[in-house]
Scaffold this motif. Structure first.
Motif, PDB file in Angstrom:
ATOM      1  N   ARG A  51      -4.408  18.381  86.929  1.00  0.00           N
ATOM      2  CA  ARG A  51      -5.893  18.724  87.411  1.00  0.00           C
ATOM      3  C   ARG A  51      -6.757  18.430  86.504  1.00  0.00           C
ATOM      4  O   ARG A  51      -7.717  18.125  86.473  1.00  0.00           O
ATOM      5  N   TRP A  52      -6.290  19.067  85.105  1.00  0.00           N
ATOM      6  CA  TRP A  52      -7.222  19.079  83.979  1.00  0.00           C
ATOM      7  C   TRP A  52      -7.350  17.661  83.413  1.00  0.00           C
ATOM      8  O   TRP A  52      -8.438  17.233  82.857  1.00  0.00           O
ATOM      9  N   GLY A  53      -6.261  16.850  83.578  1.00  0.00           N
ATOM     10  CA  GLY A  53      -6.320  15.655  83.113  1.00  0.00           C
ATOM     11  C   GLY A  53      -7.188  14.752  83.883  1.00  0.00           C
ATOM     12  O   GLY A  53      -8.260  14.049  83.278  1.00  0.00           O
ATOM     13  N   LEU A  54      -7.460  14.936  85.090  1.00  0.00           N
ATOM     14  CA  LEU A  54      -8.338  14.218  85.864  1.00  0.00           C
ATOM     15  C   LEU A  54      -9.807  14.839  85.471  1.00  0.00           C
ATOM     16  O   LEU A  54     -10.670  14.041  85.551  1.00  0.00           O
ATOM     17  N   PHE A  55      -9.878  16.290  85.386  1.00  0.00           N
ATOM     18  CA  PHE A  55     -11.195  16.914  85.207  1.00  0.00           C
ATOM     19  C   PHE A  55     -11.774  16.156  83.816  1.00  0.00           C
ATOM     20  O   PHE A  55     -13.045  16.105  83.719  1.00  0.00           O
ATOM     21  N   PHE A  56     -10.941  16.062  82.839  1.00  0.00           N
ATOM     22  CA  PHE A  56     -11.327  15.209  81.542  1.00  0.00           C
ATOM     23  C   PHE A  56     -12.112  14.130  81.598  1.00  0.00           C
ATOM     24  O   PHE A  56     -12.922  13.724  81.249  1.00  0.00           O
ATOM     25  N   LEU A  57     -11.152  13.240  82.598  1.00  0.00           N
ATOM     26  CA  LEU A  57     -11.887  11.991  82.788  1.00  0.00           C
ATOM     27  C   LEU A  57     -12.944  11.924  83.402  1.00  0.00           C
ATOM     28  O   LEU A  57     -14.059  11.342  83.247  1.00  0.00           O
ATOM     29  N   PHE A  58     -13.248  12.891  84.544  1.00  0.00           N
ATOM     30  CA  PHE A  58     -14.523  12.884  85.019  1.00  0.00           C
ATOM     31  C   PHE A  58     -15.462  13.516  84.148  1.00  0.00           C
ATOM     32  O   PHE A  58     -16.607  12.848  84.125  1.00  0.00           O
ATOM     33  N   LEU A  59     -15.334  14.369  83.164  1.00  0.00           N
ATOM     34  CA  LEU A  59     -16.321  14.721  82.208  1.00  0.00           C
ATOM     35  C   LEU A  59     -16.754  13.533  81.189  1.00  0.00           C
ATOM     36  O   LEU A  59     -17.917  13.582  80.859  1.00  0.00           O
ATOM     37  N   ALA A  60     -15.873  12.718  81.219  1.00  0.00           N
ATOM     38  CA  ALA A  60     -15.954  11.338  80.095  1.00  0.00           C
ATOM     39  C   ALA A  60     -16.909  10.733  80.830  1.00  0.00           C
ATOM     40  O   ALA A  60     -18.038  10.275  80.354  1.00  0.00           O
ATOM     41  N   VAL A  61     -16.846  10.471  82.358  1.00  0.00           N
ATOM     42  CA  VAL A  61     -17.580   9.600  83.077  1.00  0.00           C
ATOM     43  C   VAL A  61     -19.085  10.232  83.074  1.00  0.00           C
ATOM     44  O   VAL A  61     -20.063   9.561  82.860  1.00  0.00           O
ATOM     45  N   LEU A  62     -18.940  11.568  83.229  1.00  0.00           N
ATOM     46  CA  LEU A  62     -20.304  12.261  83.455  1.00  0.00           C
ATOM     47  C   LEU A  62     -21.205  12.156  82.139  1.00  0.00           C
ATOM     48  O   LEU A  62     -22.322  11.919  82.035  1.00  0.00           O
ATOM     49  N   ASN A  84     -12.906  13.449  75.676  1.00  0.00           N
ATOM     50  CA  ASN A  84     -12.696  13.662  77.167  1.00  0.00           C
ATOM     51  C   ASN A  84     -11.675  12.694  77.633  1.00  0.00           C
ATOM     52  O   ASN A  84     -10.692  12.990  78.219  1.00  0.00           O
ATOM     53  N   ALA A  85     -12.020  11.455  77.403  1.00  0.00           N
ATOM     54  CA  ALA A  85     -11.167  10.465  77.757  1.00  0.00           C
ATOM     55  C   ALA A  85      -9.899  10.380  77.239  1.00  0.00           C
ATOM     56  O   ALA A  85      -8.866  10.290  77.696  1.00  0.00           O
ATOM     57  N   LEU A  86      -9.893  10.715  75.998  1.00  0.00           N
ATOM     58  CA  LEU A  86      -8.329  11.070  75.119  1.00  0.00           C
ATOM     59  C   LEU A  86      -7.711  12.216  75.698  1.00  0.00           C
ATOM     60  O   LEU A  86      -6.557  12.074  75.910  1.00  0.00           O
ATOM     61  N   PHE A  87      -8.534  13.410  76.027  1.00  0.00           N
ATOM     62  CA  PHE A  87      -7.538  14.362  76.431  1.00  0.00           C
ATOM     63  C   PHE A  87      -6.910  14.046  77.607  1.00  0.00           C
ATOM     64  O   PHE A  87      -6.055  14.420  78.207  1.00  0.00           O
ATOM     65  N   GLY A  88      -7.859  13.492  78.518  1.00  0.00           N
ATOM     66  CA  GLY A  88      -7.192  13.133  79.969  1.00  0.00           C
ATOM     67  C   GLY A  88      -6.121  12.087  80.165  1.00  0.00           C
ATOM     68  O   GLY A  88      -5.234  12.383  80.492  1.00  0.00           O
ATOM     69  N   ALA A  89      -6.341  11.168  79.074  1.00  0.00           N
ATOM     70  CA  ALA A  89      -5.321  10.120  78.904  1.00  0.00           C
ATOM     71  C   ALA A  89      -3.811  11.072  78.361  1.00  0.00           C
ATOM     72  O   ALA A  89      -2.802  10.639  78.844  1.00  0.00           O
TER      73      ALA A  89
END
Length: 219
Positions: free
Chosen positions: A157-168, A118-123
């Protein structure tokens, strides 16, 4: 001979379409295999003794998850003669972290996999925007037809959402049991993602491209 192993650009005429439901099944299937194998690991090991070599239920689930990801990518290749970018990245991370999990018999690695993916996708999505590329079109172009500004906003929006999923994911696996983490990975992440997608409907409507009229003279 094909020039591209990876899928074509979203608007490329050479891009081969895949049924959206099939594409969704190929992406969700490995997760369902992982959940089933983790919850039925002991029974599977009794039915197929060779699975005992992998270890406990989570390790059996990890091995089958890796196999399911390989099958999913193979089916995508057989249908489109190309590899989807984001599932390919996810599959590469699954291969690395799954192998470490089985080799070292340490469940930490497979638990960290969603964080890394998820962090990779967000980045990647946010990094693509920095270079003027709305990469989300590679994922959703078969389901939605948006203008350039729509894809830019959706990618952000999806980039930020993927980072949220990584933290979660980090919060869940570090603070709850393995079974709770597995249940969350399959049955928690998906509903959260669906809710997020529903909140994007107004944006999709605002930026949807009008369908072309094939025969303007027809009444």
């Amino acid at each position: 001979m094909r020039d591209h192993i990876l899928e074509e650009d979203p608007n490329s005429p050479a891009r081969k379409e895949m049924n959206p439901l099939l594409k969704f099944a190929l992406e969700l299937g490995p997760l369902l295999v992982f959940f089933f194998a983790n919850s039925r690991g002991d029974q599977l090991a009794e039915a197929f003794p060779v699975l005992h070599e992998l270890g406990g239920p989570l390790f059996i689930a990890t091995g089958l998850f890796m196999a399911a990801m390989a099958i999913s990518l193979s089916v995508s290749w057989a249908i489109t003669r190309s590899l989807p970018i984001m599932p390919l990245v996810s599959g590469a991370v699954v291969l690395v972290f799954g192998t470490l999990t089985l080799w070292l018999q340490d469940e930490t690695f497979i638990k960290m996999k969603p964080t890394i993916v998820n962090a990779l996708f967000g980045a990647v999505l946010l990094g693509g925007l920095a270079f003027g590329k709305s990469l989300l079109g590679y994922v959703f172009d078969q389901a939605f037809k948006l203008d350039a500004e729509g894809w830019r906003k959706m990618t952000l929006r999806w980039g930020l959402f993927f980072l949220f999923l990584a933290v979660l994911n980090e919060v869940v696996w570090r603070n709850f049991s393995t079974d709770a983490w597995v249940a969350f990975k399959v049955w928690g992440t998906m509903p959260i993602t669906i809710v997020f997608m529903l909140t994007q409907i107004p944006l999709l409507k605002r930026h949807a491209l009008e369908p072309k009229v094939a025969d303007a003279g027809k009444s």
